[in-house]
Design an enzyme around this catalytic site. Sequence first.
Site, PDB file in Angstrom:
ATOM      1  N   LYS A  41      39.337  43.369  45.332  1.00  0.00           N
ATOM      2  CA  LYS A  41      40.146  42.149  45.294  1.00  0.00           C
ATOM      3  C   LYS A  41      41.645  42.482  45.311  1.00  0.00           C
ATOM      4  O   LYS A  41      42.434  41.784  45.949  1.00  0.00           O
ATOM      5  CB  LYS A  41      39.792  41.346  44.038  1.00  0.00           C
ATOM      6  CG  LYS A  41      40.249  39.905  44.118  1.00  0.00           C
ATOM      7  CD  LYS A  41      39.765  39.093  42.926  1.00  0.00           C
ATOM      8  CE  LYS A  41      40.267  37.669  43.020  1.00  0.00           C
ATOM      9  NZ  LYS A  41      39.856  36.855  41.873  1.00  0.00           N
ATOM     10  N   ASP A  42      41.999  43.582  44.609  1.00  0.00           N
ATOM     11  CA  ASP A  42      43.403  44.014  44.645  1.00  0.00           C
ATOM     12  C   ASP A  42      43.815  44.446  46.051  1.00  0.00           C
ATOM     13  O   ASP A  42      44.968  44.253  46.455  1.00  0.00           O
ATOM     14  CB  ASP A  42      43.633  45.168  43.661  1.00  0.00           C
ATOM     15  CG  ASP A  42      43.757  44.658  42.226  1.00  0.00           C
ATOM     16  OD1 ASP A  42      43.953  43.436  42.050  1.00  0.00           O
ATOM     17  OD2 ASP A  42      43.651  45.466  41.292  1.00  0.00           O
TER      18      ASP A  42
ATOM     19  N   SER B 128      41.885  42.454  29.349  1.00  0.00           N
ATOM     20  CA  SER B 128      42.577  41.413  30.111  1.00  0.00           C
ATOM     21  C   SER B 128      42.299  40.036  29.533  1.00  0.00           C
ATOM     22  O   SER B 128      41.192  39.747  29.081  1.00  0.00           O
ATOM     23  CB  SER B 128      42.109  41.450  31.563  1.00  0.00           C
ATOM     24  OG  SER B 128      42.300  42.716  32.121  1.00  0.00           O
TER      25      SER B 128
ATOM     26  N   GLU C 173      72.501  39.717  43.268  1.00  0.00           N
ATOM     27  CA  GLU C 173      71.261  39.575  44.020  1.00  0.00           C
ATOM     28  C   GLU C 173      70.474  38.384  43.476  1.00  0.00           C
ATOM     29  O   GLU C 173      70.627  37.999  42.317  1.00  0.00           O
ATOM     30  CB  GLU C 173      70.433  40.859  43.874  1.00  0.00           C
ATOM     31  CG  GLU C 173      71.018  42.025  44.636  1.00  0.00           C
ATOM     32  CD  GLU C 173      70.606  42.021  46.099  1.00  0.00           C
ATOM     33  OE1 GLU C 173      71.200  41.264  46.871  1.00  0.00           O
ATOM     34  OE2 GLU C 173      69.685  42.765  46.447  1.00  0.00           O
TER      35      GLU C 173
ATOM     36  N   HIS D 104      44.429  47.961  28.291  1.00  0.00           N
ATOM     37  CA  HIS D 104      43.043  48.412  28.195  1.00  0.00           C
ATOM     38  C   HIS D 104      42.562  48.477  26.752  1.00  0.00           C
ATOM     39  O   HIS D 104      41.381  48.655  26.505  1.00  0.00           O
ATOM     40  CB  HIS D 104      42.881  49.752  28.927  1.00  0.00           C
ATOM     41  CG  HIS D 104      42.954  49.590  30.420  1.00  0.00           C
ATOM     42  ND1 HIS D 104      42.169  50.276  31.295  1.00  0.00           N
ATOM     43  CD2 HIS D 104      43.733  48.776  31.184  1.00  0.00           C
ATOM     44  CE1 HIS D 104      42.446  49.909  32.544  1.00  0.00           C
ATOM     45  NE2 HIS D 104      43.403  49.003  32.489  1.00  0.00           N
TER      46      HIS D 104
END
Lengths: 415, 253
Positions: free
Chosen positions: A241-242, A217, A285, A213
């Site tokens: 949108k998220d 972005s 893994e 922030h």
Amino acid sequence: MSGQKFDNKIVQWVDERLPIFSVLKESAVDYPTPKNLNYWWNFGSLAGFMLVVMILTGIFLAMNYAANTAIAFGVVEHIMRDVNYGWLLRYLHMNGASFFFICVYIHIFRGLYYGSYKAPRELLWALGLLIYLVMMGTAFMGYVLPWGQMSFWGATVITNLFSAIPVVGDYIVTLLWGGFSVDNPTLNRFYALHYLLPFVIFALVFLHLVALHTTKSNNPLGIDVTGPQDTIPFHPYYTVKDLVGIGVLLLIYLAVVFFAPNFFGEPDNYVPANPLVTPPHIVPEWYFLPFYAILRAIPDKLGGVLAMFGAIVILFFLPWIDSSKVRSAKFRPIFKQIFWIFLAVCLVLGYCGSQPPEGQIVVVGRIATAAYFLFFPLLWVLGKIEKPKPLPQSISAPVLKGASAGHAAQKMEKA
Amino acid sequence: MRKFLTSTFAAALLAVAIPAAAEEGPALERQNWSWHGPFGQYDKAQLRRGFQVFREICSNCHSMKLVAYRNLGDLGFTEDEIKAIAAEKQVQDGPNDQGDMYARPARPSDRFVPPFPNDQAARVASNGALPPDLSLMTKARVGGPDYVYGILTGFKDTPPEGVTIPDGMYYNTAFPGHQIAMPPPVNDDQVTYADGTKATKEQISKDAVAFLNWAAEPELDQRHSLGVKTLIFVFVMTILFYALKRKIWARLH
């Protein structure tokens, strides 16, 4: 921070003393976000969502677990069989780790493709890598807790890596184990750290967000925001949108949890740990496999360990290795090709890591390891010789014209 | 870029596909288990037949320490039936008021009583080999239920030419290395099913595997039905989110 006015008197009273509402409004509601973010930008919030899922399911699992080698395996089965919806908690947690890594890997490669690591976002990138490192430690220790065969032998192999360090290696390994082999003290300390580290991740995520922030972005064009016409408020545009992203993630994640919960797992881990019986193939893994392949590609123990850690450490220096000022691969035709090759190399490394190191796999693994490390000097050279496509004037310029960014760029190239 | 995408995708596919093929032993025949697929559920009648097989054959050598008699309620046994099944076995309990340990019949809350008091006793009785606990067998082997079925039906009286099997070992097509210490456990008509099902070797093996799969994943029925409901819910929710997203973003155009 201050200066926000709230209609609600209580909110206003609190905010003047502790600006939680101002901060929330500034960074989760009004936060000006580039208007052209595509769906690849969803994976940051998805990773954050998975972190919350992991912590929540983990807390409830911890209420029913006991870190003692004599009973750990049975206690996990007790969760699976006797605890109400224990099987759901455990399968959510177990597969949640895989989906957390899937989100983070896509998030990292997105940052790579669009040059999100370049100035001024170097620390944002470094914090992300730190999160990734702590995640790997947390996941590794979590895998040890069910105390199955792969838990035990995975822990033995990975902790033994530190014995490659000259002079102090063996002491470090003894310290990690809390004894002279992987045993009860090891399980106890791994459990304690497995509970602690997620909160370290949480704190790092907070710093990651503060850094984000501050620099704001990046976006698919990789150019800086020039003014308010380039941005839209985070809420409601990106919150909704998220949510779409979370819905799609849940569809895939829950389909695995309910219908193929052991897809990512190793059958051997349903056999209780037995120090006297070594499984034929010890594999970590899936999310560690590329690094496991690099480790085995070097025919020297210390060299392998150094290469493995080096493969991650070198990523921290990426912002300074990449000499190109252009961020997005959209405008870097050669880098774009190299990016996909690099991704393919990582997948090939992952495949090599999953196979017993015999015959051609060794050769392929070595070539892929060399290609992995070659990527970085290549990036440096590329920045010097590559001729990038012309950048658009601003984010809104192509958007306002009603043409897609790619078209605008092409037009400008012709002009 | 598309080319690279396809090549990476192909590499990823290879990475998933090859390990399965590279495993030791012949390819396992995939059986049509009733619980396969999102809508698959256990066949209770089959589970009860499988329990009969387990009780009469498997449990002579193999333990199943993670399953309790009360769990048999899942198979449709009544409480009284479960009490009777449990009471056939003796467990050690105590100490009592006198400070003595004593034997009592098992209760529904007890876990399946193992055939041998400890691993050493099991080895002595089994020619040196330890019969593994069967609680998680179908989850603990690559191939799962198909592998266990392959073992039960994979015995050959005479090994292929050039292969010698030492005394006390048996040739099995599904077992890694093909040398197994377990004698062929099932034959035609070895059990008599109460429901009239014909007890062929294959039928007995299938029923036993179904029971073992239930023992390993007793939650499967609930998991599948809850999963279908949950996914329908999440699917509708996602569509609504998407519609909402379209509507909100429409303000920008």
